[in-house]
Scaffold this motif. Sequence first.
Motif, mmCIF file in Angstrom:
data_model
loop_
_atom_site.group_PDB
_atom_site.id
_atom_site.type_symbol
_atom_site.label_atom_id
_atom_site.label_comp_id
_atom_site.label_asym_id
_atom_site.label_seq_id
_atom_site.Cartn_x
_atom_site.Cartn_y
_atom_site.Cartn_z
ATOM 1 N N GLU A 1 -1.074 -90.438 -27.362
ATOM 2 C CA GLU A 1 -1.201 -89.191 -26.604
ATOM 3 C C GLU A 1 -0.089 -89.016 -25.570
ATOM 4 N N LYS A 2 1.125 -89.084 -26.011
ATOM 5 C CA LYS A 2 2.295 -88.887 -25.151
ATOM 6 C C LYS A 2 2.881 -87.505 -25.433
ATOM 7 N N GLN A 3 2.520 -86.525 -24.598
ATOM 8 C CA GLN A 3 2.864 -85.129 -24.855
ATOM 9 C C GLN A 3 4.344 -84.800 -24.663
ATOM 10 N N ASN A 4 5.068 -85.569 -23.903
ATOM 11 C CA ASN A 4 6.462 -85.221 -23.613
ATOM 12 C C ASN A 4 7.484 -86.060 -24.368
ATOM 13 N N ALA A 5 7.019 -86.927 -25.249
ATOM 14 C CA ALA A 5 7.943 -87.778 -25.995
ATOM 15 C C ALA A 5 8.682 -86.954 -27.052
ATOM 16 N N VAL A 6 9.991 -87.134 -27.109
ATOM 17 C CA VAL A 6 10.836 -86.466 -28.094
ATOM 18 C C VAL A 6 11.581 -87.545 -28.868
ATOM 19 N N MET A 7 11.515 -87.474 -30.187
ATOM 20 C CA MET A 7 12.228 -88.442 -31.012
ATOM 21 C C MET A 7 13.541 -87.810 -31.476
ATOM 22 N N THR A 8 14.628 -88.554 -31.330
ATOM 23 C CA THR A 8 15.938 -88.092 -31.762
ATOM 24 C C THR A 8 16.405 -88.978 -32.905
ATOM 25 N N THR A 9 16.851 -88.339 -33.987
ATOM 26 C CA THR A 9 17.406 -89.050 -35.121
ATOM 27 C C THR A 9 18.758 -88.441 -35.454
ATOM 28 N N SER A 10 19.621 -89.236 -36.058
ATOM 29 C CA SER A 10 20.923 -88.701 -36.466
ATOM 30 C C SER A 10 21.324 -89.290 -37.805
ATOM 31 N N ALA A 11 22.146 -88.534 -38.508
ATOM 32 C CA ALA A 11 22.735 -88.989 -39.758
ATOM 33 C C ALA A 11 24.187 -88.538 -39.754
ATOM 34 N N VAL A 12 25.100 -89.439 -40.068
ATOM 35 C CA VAL A 12 26.519 -89.115 -40.126
ATOM 36 C C VAL A 12 27.077 -89.618 -41.453
ATOM 37 N N LEU A 13 27.794 -88.746 -42.139
ATOM 38 C CA LEU A 13 28.353 -89.065 -43.447
ATOM 39 C C LEU A 13 29.855 -88.772 -43.448
ATOM 40 N N GLY A 14 30.573 -89.452 -44.294
ATOM 41 C CA GLY A 14 32.001 -89.186 -44.456
ATOM 42 C C GLY A 14 32.757 -89.413 -43.167
ATOM 43 N N SER A 15 33.627 -88.465 -42.802
ATOM 44 C CA SER A 15 34.473 -88.629 -41.617
ATOM 45 C C SER A 15 33.650 -88.714 -40.327
ATOM 46 N N PHE A 16 32.455 -88.162 -40.306
ATOM 47 C CA PHE A 16 31.605 -88.278 -39.115
ATOM 48 C C PHE A 16 31.153 -89.727 -38.936
ATOM 49 N N HIS A 17 31.070 -90.456 -40.032
ATOM 50 C CA HIS A 17 30.702 -91.863 -39.990
ATOM 51 C C HIS A 17 31.923 -92.741 -39.738
ATOM 52 N N ALA B 1 36.328 -90.536 -33.381
ATOM 53 C CA ALA B 1 36.725 -89.322 -32.657
ATOM 54 C C ALA B 1 36.003 -88.095 -33.213
ATOM 55 N N THR B 2 35.866 -88.025 -34.525
ATOM 56 C CA THR B 2 35.158 -86.899 -35.150
ATOM 57 C C THR B 2 33.690 -86.928 -34.756
ATOM 58 N N ARG B 3 33.088 -88.113 -34.820
ATOM 59 C CA ARG B 3 31.681 -88.250 -34.430
ATOM 60 C C ARG B 3 31.500 -87.871 -32.969
ATOM 61 N N ALA B 4 32.391 -88.317 -32.106
ATOM 62 C CA ALA B 4 32.304 -88.013 -30.672
ATOM 63 C C ALA B 4 32.448 -86.512 -30.421
ATOM 64 N N GLU B 5 33.339 -85.858 -31.158
ATOM 65 C CA GLU B 5 33.501 -84.403 -30.991
ATOM 66 C C GLU B 5 32.211 -83.677 -31.354
ATOM 67 N N PHE B 6 31.609 -84.061 -32.479
ATOM 68 C CA PHE B 6 30.351 -83.447 -32.910
ATOM 69 C C PHE B 6 29.253 -83.670 -31.867
ATOM 70 N N LEU B 7 29.094 -84.912 -31.420
ATOM 71 C CA LEU B 7 28.039 -85.210 -30.447
ATOM 72 C C LEU B 7 28.283 -84.510 -29.125
ATOM 73 N N SER B 8 29.539 -84.350 -28.754
ATOM 74 C CA SER B 8 29.885 -83.622 -27.525
ATOM 75 C C SER B 8 29.498 -82.145 -27.639
ATOM 76 N N ILE B 9 29.761 -81.535 -28.789
ATOM 77 C CA ILE B 9 29.395 -80.133 -28.998
ATOM 78 C C ILE B 9 27.880 -79.970 -28.950
ATOM 79 N N VAL B 10 27.170 -80.867 -29.622
ATOM 80 C CA VAL B 10 25.702 -80.801 -29.636
ATOM 81 C C VAL B 10 25.166 -80.999 -28.218
ATOM 82 N N SER B 11 25.714 -81.972 -27.502
ATOM 83 C CA SER B 11 25.262 -82.254 -26.147
ATOM 84 C C SER B 11 25.526 -81.093 -25.211
#
Length: 189
Positions: free
Chosen positions: A154-170, A174-184
């Motif tokens: 019964e934890k009402q404020n818990a948020v689960m974050t998952t990620s998947a990175v394929l190809g150049s994002f993996h 630098a590519t992964r960091a750019e993507f995460l920076s945009i999302v953030s």
Amino acid sequence: MNEQRVEALALELLKEIGEDPSRDGLLRTPQRFAKALQYLTRGYRERVHDVVNNAIFESGSDNMVVLHDIDIFSLCEHHLLPFFGHCHVGYISRGRVLGVSKIARIADCLAARLQIQERLTNEIARAVRDETNAEGVGVVMECQHLCMMMRGVEKQNAVMTTSAVLGSFHDDPATRAEFLSIVSSSHHR
């Protein structure tokens, strides 16, 4: 899906939990439940390729494309309770881009099945890669799970974050960091 069979099962379920299915508020509940379940599991009757429907367009560049805050609604396969939140999808095309609404449609198609968030995140990434032949794909999903909010811990404020990175994002930090920076940065608008 056999709606009449699901209606009969819903009627039995109402009786089993101690309800009176003949009372006014429940008279049409089995039919409404069957229709809702049909809609919430439509992903079993859809194919991602058909949802995309050839909405792939030539592009003169190979820029990163990011669509964030796609609403996600799914049912967890462990308790048949909803989980919901947002999905952020980025990819680097190889001269071919996906119609922007199709990214959201891919996410909806895959979410409309019994899921776990971890698998759903990966399935969306693979589907975007497969449909676009992208150089790289990143998906971040942030969801709340009613199976954890309404029962269990019964934890009402818990948020689960998952990620998947394929190809150049993996492969390219630098590519992964750019993507995460945009999302953030999309969270701080």
